[in-house]
Scaffold this motif. Sequence first.
Motif, PDB file in Angstrom:
ATOM      1  N   ARG A   1       9.543   5.071  17.954  1.00  0.00           N
ATOM      2  CA  ARG A   1       8.207   5.195  17.356  1.00  0.00           C
ATOM      3  C   ARG A   1       7.424   3.929  17.668  1.00  0.00           C
ATOM      4  N   ALA A   2       6.293   4.105  18.331  1.00  0.00           N
ATOM      5  CA  ALA A   2       5.510   2.962  18.776  1.00  0.00           C
ATOM      6  C   ALA A   2       4.362   2.615  17.842  1.00  0.00           C
ATOM      7  N   VAL A   3       3.994   3.519  16.947  1.00  0.00           N
ATOM      8  CA  VAL A   3       2.863   3.254  16.049  1.00  0.00           C
ATOM      9  C   VAL A   3       3.213   3.697  14.631  1.00  0.00           C
ATOM     10  N   LEU A   4       2.560   3.059  13.665  1.00  0.00           N
ATOM     11  CA  LEU A   4       2.745   3.411  12.265  1.00  0.00           C
ATOM     12  C   LEU A   4       1.496   3.021  11.500  1.00  0.00           C
ATOM     13  N   ASP A   5       0.927   3.974  10.779  1.00  0.00           N
ATOM     14  CA  ASP A   5      -0.208   3.699   9.897  1.00  0.00           C
ATOM     15  C   ASP A   5       0.377   3.195   8.578  1.00  0.00           C
ATOM     16  N   PRO A   6       0.230   1.902   8.245  1.00  0.00           N
ATOM     17  CA  PRO A   6       0.896   1.373   7.057  1.00  0.00           C
ATOM     18  C   PRO A   6       0.379   1.977   5.752  1.00  0.00           C
ATOM     19  N   VAL A   7      -0.907   2.289   5.703  1.00  0.00           N
ATOM     20  CA  VAL A   7      -1.468   2.866   4.479  1.00  0.00           C
ATOM     21  C   VAL A   7      -0.936   4.285   4.278  1.00  0.00           C
ATOM     22  N   ALA A   8      -0.965   5.080   5.344  1.00  0.00           N
ATOM     23  CA  ALA A   8      -0.454   6.452   5.247  1.00  0.00           C
ATOM     24  C   ALA A   8       1.038   6.479   4.929  1.00  0.00           C
ATOM     25  N   ALA A   9       1.771   5.447   5.387  1.00  0.00           N
ATOM     26  CA  ALA A   9       3.214   5.375   5.140  1.00  0.00           C
ATOM     27  C   ALA A   9       3.532   4.875   3.737  1.00  0.00           C
ATOM     28  N   GLY A  10       2.508   4.501   2.983  1.00  0.00           N
ATOM     29  CA  GLY A  10       2.734   4.025   1.620  1.00  0.00           C
ATOM     30  C   GLY A  10       3.224   2.596   1.535  1.00  0.00           C
ATOM     31  N   ILE A  11       3.023   1.830   2.609  1.00  0.00           N
ATOM     32  CA  ILE A  11       3.458   0.429   2.611  1.00  0.00           C
ATOM     33  C   ILE A  11       2.507  -0.406   1.763  1.00  0.00           C
ATOM     34  N   THR A  12       3.051  -1.036   0.756  1.00  0.00           N
ATOM     35  CA  THR A  12       2.242  -1.887  -0.128  1.00  0.00           C
ATOM     36  C   THR A  12       2.600  -3.361   0.008  1.00  0.00           C
ATOM     37  N   SER A  13       3.699  -3.641   0.723  1.00  0.00           N
ATOM     38  CA  SER A  13       4.147  -5.028   0.885  1.00  0.00           C
ATOM     39  C   SER A  13       4.717  -5.246   2.275  1.00  0.00           C
ATOM     40  N   ILE A  14       4.528  -6.453   2.784  1.00  0.00           N
ATOM     41  CA  ILE A  14       5.168  -6.883   4.030  1.00  0.00           C
ATOM     42  C   ILE A  14       5.875  -8.201   3.757  1.00  0.00           C
ATOM     43  N   VAL A  15       7.134  -8.278   4.189  1.00  0.00           N
ATOM     44  CA  VAL A  15       7.878  -9.534   4.099  1.00  0.00           C
ATOM     45  C   VAL A  15       8.117 -10.024   5.525  1.00  0.00           C
ATOM     46  N   TRP A  16       7.488 -11.145   5.858  1.00  0.00           N
ATOM     47  CA  TRP A  16       7.630 -11.718   7.194  1.00  0.00           C
ATOM     48  C   TRP A  16       8.915 -12.545   7.241  1.00  0.00           C
ATOM     49  N   CYS A  17       9.833 -12.137   8.076  1.00  0.00           N
ATOM     50  CA  CYS A  17      11.143 -12.809   8.197  1.00  0.00           C
ATOM     51  C   CYS A  17      11.360 -13.237   9.640  1.00  0.00           C
ATOM     52  N   ILE A  18      10.406 -13.971  10.169  1.00  0.00           N
ATOM     53  CA  ILE A  18      10.470 -14.349  11.580  1.00  0.00           C
ATOM     54  C   ILE A  18      10.601 -15.854  11.751  1.00  0.00           C
ATOM     55  N   GLY A  19      11.085 -16.511  10.703  1.00  0.00           N
ATOM     56  CA  GLY A  19      11.499 -17.894  10.855  1.00  0.00           C
ATOM     57  C   GLY A  19      10.464 -18.939  10.537  1.00  0.00           C
ATOM     58  N   PHE A  20      10.766 -20.136  11.021  1.00  0.00           N
ATOM     59  CA  PHE A  20       9.968 -21.324  10.756  1.00  0.00           C
ATOM     60  C   PHE A  20       9.790 -22.107  12.055  1.00  0.00           C
ATOM     61  N   THR A  21       8.804 -22.969  12.067  1.00  0.00           N
ATOM     62  CA  THR A  21       8.660 -23.930  13.155  1.00  0.00           C
ATOM     63  C   THR A  21       8.806 -25.330  12.580  1.00  0.00           C
ATOM     64  N   PRO A  22       9.348 -26.260  13.363  1.00  0.00           N
ATOM     65  CA  PRO A  22       9.443 -27.638  12.869  1.00  0.00           C
ATOM     66  C   PRO A  22       8.082 -28.306  12.863  1.00  0.00           C
ATOM     67  N   ASP A  23       7.884 -29.242  11.961  1.00  0.00           N
ATOM     68  CA  ASP A  23       6.652 -30.030  11.925  1.00  0.00           C
ATOM     69  C   ASP A  23       7.026 -31.490  11.718  1.00  0.00           C
ATOM     70  N   PHE A  24       7.131 -32.196  12.833  1.00  0.00           N
ATOM     71  CA  PHE A  24       7.408 -33.625  12.781  1.00  0.00           C
ATOM     72  C   PHE A  24       6.166 -34.420  13.200  1.00  0.00           C
TER      73      PHE A  24
END
Length: 426
Positions: A328-351
Amino acid sequence: MNPSTPHHNVIIIGGGQAGLSMSWYLQQAGIDHLVLEKKSLMHSWRTQRWDTFCLVTPNWQCALPGYPYQGDDPHGFMVKDQIIEYLDGFARHVNAPVREGVSVQRVSSRAEGGYRVQTSSGEFTADQVVVASGGYHQPIVPRMAERLPESITQIHSEQYRNPQSLPAGAVLVVGSGQSGAQIAEDLHLAGRKVYLSTGDAPRCARFYRGKDVVDWLADMGYYEMPVEQHPLKEGVRDNTNHYVTGRDGGRDIDLRKFALEGMELFGRLEDFDGTQLRFAENLAANLEHGDSIYNGINASIDKYIAKQGIDAPAGSVYVPVWQPAAERAVLDPVAAGITSIVWCIGFTPDFSWVDLPVFNGRGYPGHVRGVTRQPGLYFLGLPWLHTWGSGRFSGVARDAQFLAGKIAASLLEAEKTDSDAVLSVA
């Protein structure tokens, strides 16, 4: 040197397990030092973990200096409250000279030698500096997030606590690394409808041929392998952690099994066009990659068992329990009933606050086992600083001990140089 500026032989930046491990060894060597912590000791462990968080490595691997795990379940997996209790005990054990609530704003070199450390509480100077603030500083959230409907709550994995803290409705979890897979499982077990956007994260078995895979890998010497001997060399530092869990005594995480139970899986999330989320059609490839790593690790254990002549239960090969019928290449988040997104794609360093020429083009410090090309500047607690355990409870002590030896030798050499200079003048 301004006589009113506090000076120390060593300043350690960061009051987590790495910084306190460093303090422990410097205290054993009688070396003057100060730990600067911008919030409170072990702050991230209290604030950046979800309620059901637990270790993914067995408790016996908790081997902070002078404070190994002493509980009655060495092959179990401490849950969040137990981890914090262990770390609080370690902090009391070390009793480091620490200033909490002090944010380091800039570290720079001094013309007369050593370093200037500018902070929210004024300036300090030091002969040597150890940066022990970790490498997970800035949560990654893609710019497409700005275009998503305001009706959808968006959080990063570091903000996730439990399913009840999210609005009712379906949840999209983006990322299938260690955090993403475990958070997706947490939501799934709570009965939430979960959509999971996968990446190419590897996975491994929890138990294989009679014991924990971590135990086998320890026996095989994997955790002793220095980064320069790893097939990927320094490239291994960019690897995503294998997903597995210590929850409920430990088990595999099998995304295919979740799909059979109603979780909807997608490939990599690529964009939002104003109405629809767009995904790469690489779900099957992502799942196959994870399974190939899983089977590959088990195969290496098989070879070890055979070579050593160990009596162990029979081996096996993972066979997929589910295959995506179509991508599945597309998804309408509103039609799918998605009310939340949790981004779990990590961190970047900041030095960015380390104003010294030791970083590569991606902002990562160049070093050999934590020793940089800048004399007297060290890093500690980073993933694969030296071995797999460098950023974990299992290996940070060895790295800290090594750096403490380097620091002691450097200070001794400086004292000798000063003595020789005085004698030559006399």
